[in-house]
Motif scaffolding. Structure first.
Motif, PDB file in Angstrom:
ATOM      1  N   ARG A  59       0.833  -1.208   0.000  1.00  0.00           N
ATOM      2  CA  ARG A  59       0.000   0.000   0.000  1.00  0.00           C
ATOM      3  C   ARG A  59       0.868   1.258   0.000  1.00  0.00           C
ATOM      4  NH1 ARG A  59      -2.929  -3.247   3.518  1.00  0.00           N
ATOM      5  NH2 ARG A  59      -5.059  -3.741   2.834  1.00  0.00           N
ATOM      6  N   ILE A  60       1.813   1.323   0.934  1.00  0.00           N
ATOM      7  CA  ILE A  60       2.654   2.517   1.044  1.00  0.00           C
ATOM      8  C   ILE A  60       3.581   2.630  -0.164  1.00  0.00           C
ATOM      9  CG2 ILE A  60       4.475   3.621   2.391  1.00  0.00           C
ATOM     10  CD1 ILE A  60       3.189   2.491   4.891  1.00  0.00           C
ATOM     11  N   ALA A 173      -9.162  11.273   4.299  1.00  0.00           N
ATOM     12  CA  ALA A 173      -9.829  10.327   5.207  1.00  0.00           C
ATOM     13  C   ALA A 173      -9.623   8.889   4.734  1.00  0.00           C
ATOM     14  CB  ALA A 173     -11.325  10.648   5.292  1.00  0.00           C
ATOM     15  N   ALA A 174      -9.642   8.674   3.398  1.00  0.00           N
ATOM     16  CA  ALA A 174      -9.429   7.334   2.845  1.00  0.00           C
ATOM     17  C   ALA A 174      -8.015   6.840   3.156  1.00  0.00           C
ATOM     18  CB  ALA A 174      -9.662   7.349   1.335  1.00  0.00           C
ATOM     19  N   VAL A 180      -3.905   3.829   8.688  1.00  0.00           N
ATOM     20  CA  VAL A 180      -3.857   4.002  10.143  1.00  0.00           C
ATOM     21  C   VAL A 180      -4.906   3.138  10.845  1.00  0.00           C
ATOM     22  CG1 VAL A 180      -3.963   5.654  12.059  1.00  0.00           C
ATOM     23  CG2 VAL A 180      -2.980   6.350   9.857  1.00  0.00           C
ATOM     24  N   THR A 181      -6.173   3.530  10.750  1.00  0.00           N
ATOM     25  CA  THR A 181      -7.201   2.852  11.557  1.00  0.00           C
ATOM     26  C   THR A 181      -7.440   1.406  11.138  1.00  0.00           C
ATOM     27  OG1 THR A 181      -9.043   3.595  10.149  1.00  0.00           O
ATOM     28  CG2 THR A 181      -8.379   5.045  11.963  1.00  0.00           C
TER      29      THR A 181
END
Length: 352
Positions: A59-60, A173-174, A180-181
């Motif tokens: 992802r990163i 937010a995405a 993170v969350t």
């Protein structure tokens, strides 16, 4: 062997690009030099992305590649906005969406599918991205065009600014949701086992440094490449819209194209899909809204309004990608289908 060839192309291409620009060489010759140099630099961005993906996860790694790649497009678009070339900016961003969803993903599926009969990627990410793609194009792009029909220029700009702010907030937010969350919540087992066995070519610091340096070089070359398009277009009979949607978009995103295909060839489909779809989302939900806000600082502001041809092309591409990618699997035929769709749209925009 391939890396040595790209290294040679880079060390020859970058100086030639600078010298040719200063000495005002032929635009067609410079066009060829610029394109080959950008492709060579793209190989470094691909290797840096692969190293980062092994260290930090797909992802990163994919996000960083998309961000550095789109930074080039953002820089070019700001210069174009300053010059009042709003049509070219919107066309190139449309081309970026079409190119990433159809050409980049299509080539990745096709090239990877030739080597592997069946490739898998994170189905949860695919479904998450599908929802955001539908929102960005079908809601944030189509709705303004519909509602703005009976508005004056001032209200159209106000609507565009409001939607742009909402898109930026939702995109951030995405990222917070994915990184993170809910980081690791929707990983599948294959994603975890692949990266544990691999050693990155470069460390985290070196990989980021290579990405940054390559991006700066690509930005410099791309800025001058734009100035060759008019002469090249006249020579080959290309239209302004075709240049913006097809040529500028392909060259501006060359780094991402090469990286995604390279990852797919190595059966790292999570990274390939993250680059292709993640870059599309970043363009639609961050780069374009930021450009709308930046345009307020210039003499001519840019409303978030596309032509119907551009909207239909983007909406069709999103729907096709959603249908093909929602099962979390790919093969060469699905890749060929996406490429065929891109060629059909390219013919349409060429003849428009």
């Amino acid at each position: 062997m391939t890396n040595k060839i790209f290294m040679l192309m880079t060390f020859i291409g970058v100086p030639l690009s600078i010298i040719g620009t200063l000495l005002h060489w032929s635009s067609i010759l410079l066009f060829i030099i610029y394109c080959l140099t950008i492709i060579a630099l793209a190989s470094y961005m691909g290797r840096a992305t692969e190293s980062l993906a092994i260290v930090a996860g797909p992802r990163i790694g994919g996000l960083l590649n998309a961000t550095f790649g789109n930074a080039v497009e953002l820089i070019i678009s700001i210069f174009s906005l300053k010059a009042g070339l709003i049509g070219i900016v919107l066309a190139s961003l449309t081309g970026s969406v079409l190119g990433n969803l159809l050409l980049v993903a299509g080539l990745s599926f096709f090239v990877g599918g030739i080597k592997y009969k069946r490739q898998e990627f994170n189905i949860y990410d695919a479904r998450h991205n599908s929802g955001l793609l539908m929102f960005a194009v079908m809601i944030a792009f189509v709705i303004p065009e519909v509602f703005s029909m009976n508005m004056n220029e001032s209200k159209k700009l106000t609507l565009s600014v409001g939607i742009s702010i909402i898109l930026i907030i939702l995109y951030l937010a995405a990222l917070f949701f994915k990184l993170v969350t809910h980081r690791g919540v929707y990983n599948h087992d294959k994603e975890n086992t692949v990266h544990e066995e691999e050693t990155p070519e470069w460390g985290k610091g070196k990989a980021i440094a290579v990405l940054a340096i390559a991006t700066i070089a690509v930005a410099y070359i791309s800025e001058h490449l734009v100035h060759t398009f008019e002469v090249v277009a006249e020579s080959f009979g290309w239209t302004e819209m075709f240049i913006g949607i097809i040529i500028v978009a392909i060259v501006g995103n060359a780094a991402e194209h090469a990286s995604a295909v390279l990852m797919a060839f190595k059966n790292k489909m999570d990274i390939a899909v993250e680059i292709a779809i993640g870059s599309t989302l970043q363009v639609a939900m961050f780069v374009l809204p930021v450009l709308v806000l930046i345009s307020l600082l210039f003499e001519t502001s840019m409303p978030l309004l596309f032509s119907w041809q551009e909207l239909i092309a983007m909406a069709s591409s999103v729907l096709l990608m959603v249908v093909i990618s929602n099962d979390g699997e790919s093969n060469w035929f699905e890749g060929l289908t996406l490429i065929a769709a891109y060629v059909i749209l390219g013919i349409g925009f060429f003849l428009l």
